[in-house]
Design a protein around this motif. Sequence first.
Motif, mmCIF file in Angstrom:
data_model
loop_
_atom_site.group_PDB
_atom_site.id
_atom_site.type_symbol
_atom_site.label_atom_id
_atom_site.label_comp_id
_atom_site.label_asym_id
_atom_site.label_seq_id
_atom_site.Cartn_x
_atom_site.Cartn_y
_atom_site.Cartn_z
ATOM 1 N N GLY A 64 -4.550 7.524 -2.077
ATOM 2 C CA GLY A 64 -4.270 6.296 -1.356
ATOM 3 C C GLY A 64 -4.866 6.286 0.041
ATOM 4 N N PRO A 65 -4.584 5.228 0.800
ATOM 5 C CA PRO A 65 -3.681 4.132 0.426
ATOM 6 C C PRO A 65 -4.211 3.285 -0.738
ATOM 7 N N VAL A 66 -3.286 2.973 -1.651
ATOM 8 C CA VAL A 66 -3.639 2.169 -2.802
ATOM 9 C C VAL A 66 -2.553 1.095 -2.949
ATOM 10 N N ALA A 67 -2.978 -0.116 -3.335
ATOM 11 C CA ALA A 67 -2.005 -1.216 -3.459
ATOM 12 C C ALA A 67 -1.258 -1.066 -4.781
ATOM 13 N N VAL A 68 0.048 -0.902 -4.685
ATOM 14 C CA VAL A 68 0.873 -0.674 -5.878
ATOM 15 C C VAL A 68 1.992 -1.710 -5.911
ATOM 16 N N PRO A 69 2.226 -2.341 -7.075
ATOM 17 C CA PRO A 69 3.301 -3.336 -7.142
ATOM 18 C C PRO A 69 4.653 -2.718 -6.777
ATOM 19 N N CYS A 110 10.611 7.989 -14.742
ATOM 20 C CA CYS A 110 10.750 6.749 -15.512
ATOM 21 C C CYS A 110 11.718 5.782 -14.850
ATOM 22 N N ILE A 111 12.625 6.298 -14.003
ATOM 23 C CA ILE A 111 13.600 5.400 -13.369
ATOM 24 C C ILE A 111 13.484 5.392 -11.848
ATOM 25 N N VAL A 112 12.447 6.025 -11.323
ATOM 26 C CA VAL A 112 12.271 6.026 -9.869
ATOM 27 C C VAL A 112 10.951 5.332 -9.549
ATOM 28 N N GLY A 113 11.017 4.389 -8.629
ATOM 29 C CA GLY A 113 9.846 3.602 -8.283
ATOM 30 C C GLY A 113 8.773 4.447 -7.599
ATOM 31 N N ALA A 114 7.509 4.056 -7.816
ATOM 32 C CA ALA A 114 6.394 4.793 -7.216
ATOM 33 C C ALA A 114 6.526 4.847 -5.699
ATOM 34 N N HIS A 115 6.987 3.750 -5.111
ATOM 35 C CA HIS A 115 7.046 3.695 -3.638
ATOM 36 C C HIS A 115 8.063 4.666 -3.050
ATOM 37 N N PRO A 123 0.826 -1.207 0.000
ATOM 38 C CA PRO A 123 0.000 0.000 0.000
ATOM 39 C C PRO A 123 0.864 1.262 0.000
ATOM 40 N N MET A 124 0.428 2.279 -0.719
ATOM 41 C CA MET A 124 1.144 3.551 -0.641
ATOM 42 C C MET A 124 0.184 4.728 -0.653
ATOM 43 N N SER A 125 0.621 5.795 -0.010
ATOM 44 C CA SER A 125 -0.157 7.029 0.050
ATOM 45 C C SER A 125 0.771 8.182 -0.265
ATOM 46 N N LEU A 126 0.239 9.172 -0.965
ATOM 47 C CA LEU A 126 1.032 10.362 -1.263
ATOM 48 C C LEU A 126 0.074 11.491 -1.623
ATOM 49 N N THR A 127 0.624 12.665 -1.794
ATOM 50 C CA THR A 127 -0.192 13.806 -2.210
ATOM 51 C C THR A 127 0.234 14.192 -3.611
ATOM 52 N N VAL A 128 -0.726 14.208 -4.535
ATOM 53 C CA VAL A 128 -0.420 14.590 -5.912
ATOM 54 C C VAL A 128 -1.248 15.806 -6.272
ATOM 55 N N HIS A 180 0.473 7.370 -14.906
ATOM 56 C CA HIS A 180 -0.309 7.134 -16.123
ATOM 57 C C HIS A 180 -1.474 6.176 -15.878
ATOM 58 N N GLU A 181 -1.171 5.053 -15.244
ATOM 59 C CA GLU A 181 -2.144 3.953 -15.180
ATOM 60 C C GLU A 181 -3.098 4.038 -13.997
ATOM 61 N N TYR A 182 -2.637 4.596 -12.898
ATOM 62 C CA TYR A 182 -3.475 4.618 -11.694
ATOM 63 C C TYR A 182 -4.193 5.942 -11.537
#
Lengths: 181, 433
Positions: free
Chosen positions: A18-23, A70-75, A7-12, A33-35
């Motif tokens: 979130g919390p939303v389950a992200v791989p 593009c090279i930094v993970g969502a988490h 699960p992750m949470s952030l402010t965009v 893009h996708e979420y």
Amino acid sequence: MTRATKPMSLTVNDRQVGPVAVPEGLMMQDFLHEYLNLTGARMGCGQGICHACTVVVEEEDGTLAEMRTCIVGAHWFEGRRVRTIEGIAERDTDGAVTDLSPVQQAFIEHFSFQCGYCTPGFVIGATVLLDRLQREPVSREDLEEVITEALDKHICRCTGYIRYLEAVRDVALKTPGLVTS
Amino acid sequence: MKKRFVVFYTAGVVLIFMFAAAVAVFFGAFQSSVVGSEVEEPLLPDERKALAERGAYVATAADCYACHTAPGGAPWAGGLPIETPFGIIYATNISPDKEHGIGEWTRAEFHRAMRDGVGKHGAPLYPAMPYVSYRKMTPEDVDAVYAYLMSREPMPVADKTNELTFPFNMRRLLRFWNLLNLPGDTFQARDDRSEQWNRGHYVVDALGHCGECHTPRNVMMGMKESAYLQGAVLEGMEAPDVTREGLLRMGFDAPSLAHFMQRGVSAQGGMTGDMFEVVHFSTQYMRQEDLDAMAAYLFDVDDIAAAEEPPPQPEPVEVSAEIAASARGTYLNLCSGCHGASGEGIPHVAVPMTTNITLRLEDPRNFLQTVLHGIPELDFPGVERMQPMPDFADKLDDQELADLATWMRARWGGQGSDVSPSDVENLRREAHD
């Protein structure tokens, strides 16, 4: 390596997500893009070179930083405040753009971009630079060099570099406090 | 009374003798030269012409250009600053300019500079010029380099003045250094080894001067022969052990080493820092037979084809769940975008971690330095390019980086020792010294 979700949470763009389950290991760009359907951060090289994919990270001390998605993970963005290209302009309650940011306006006035693919990255990069200049003003004679250095890593295949530079210089000179005499 | 007089007298004589000896050394009385008298005879223009082409190759293999041409400077005009613990030494102009370069140097003077470490007017050179290694060069190769350099365009660029502290600015003191650190002998081929092994020995020791970086230095900054090629730390980075044991540890066999020296990038990683320059200016241009000879010698085999297989991939080592959780998250967030979720890398873009040399070294220094400071964009031989690796000094704290290092080294390098946050802190501090 198995790709479990976490699960992750952030402010965009000032909105709590979130919390939303992200791989684990999903790159931030794919998450945007996708979420979140925020497709403005462009996929260019996918290798961290072209900087078309950058977003603003609003640090806890109020300063802004630029991050490639593009090279930094969502988490990595867990708990952080992120501003994407979609969150740069002023919007009304319906989400319609009411006012472009000074950087966006200057890019239009200077005909800075042609195909526009790199433009979100340049807007983010210039926004972060102007934020820095507010805290650390530069002298007039150093201004071009500082802009070049800050935006150098952004690649524009239409080679609009000089018009981007002129636009950012214009904003820096028009905004009080960024350039010392 | 008498006895006391004898003691004083003896001590006095010994002191005077020692002083005289020191003065004699200071003024060059005990300089040992390996340069023969035959080179007093100048080379004829035709001889020079015939030698120059071979000289170009020898000079490339000896990597003269890397130091004697500053980045952006005129070719062979020197100017590259070489930082030493005693101050900065600037590489000199070795173009044939008569005023600033070596245009007025005779063949014999050039030989003495290369092999005895003595300048045109007899003053010792600083050992930043690897004359201790070049001493082993054959007179024929030195002639060839001389002929080649003399065929270059003269560059009227003045030498920069060295910035050395007292007493290191006194060149004559180097005569004492030479007495202790300059071997008296020259290169000797061994009858019991193959031609390839002997050629490799010559390429490694004389031309390539590998030991200047890969052999640790003693307290006098001379090469410590007892630890020949066993690795040393230079400017914060480890020049690894390149003995047979060291190379096997890094996962090389002889052919893959020869390939790496030629291409600069392979499954074992990419050459960076000073070694990138060595590949860029020198080893990529070496002939296949010289690369093979170098690899055969370093693996201590008479025939490169007979070299042993590389050791298998080291077994992963278990690390604590806490470290693994922290490091895995960091790796997936900040590393995997380029190096792959399983460390597989992206061909022609980012090197794989699974077979990377740096993770197999005992000292985590090179790994930590690379993550802290990143790697600039590199233009490898042929069409290989490597994008810059970002620096992570302000993205990772000491604990996160230490955990990442421990986990990656255990997982892919088979290294069981934990990296501590203080290791990271020390390296960060070193960078600011």
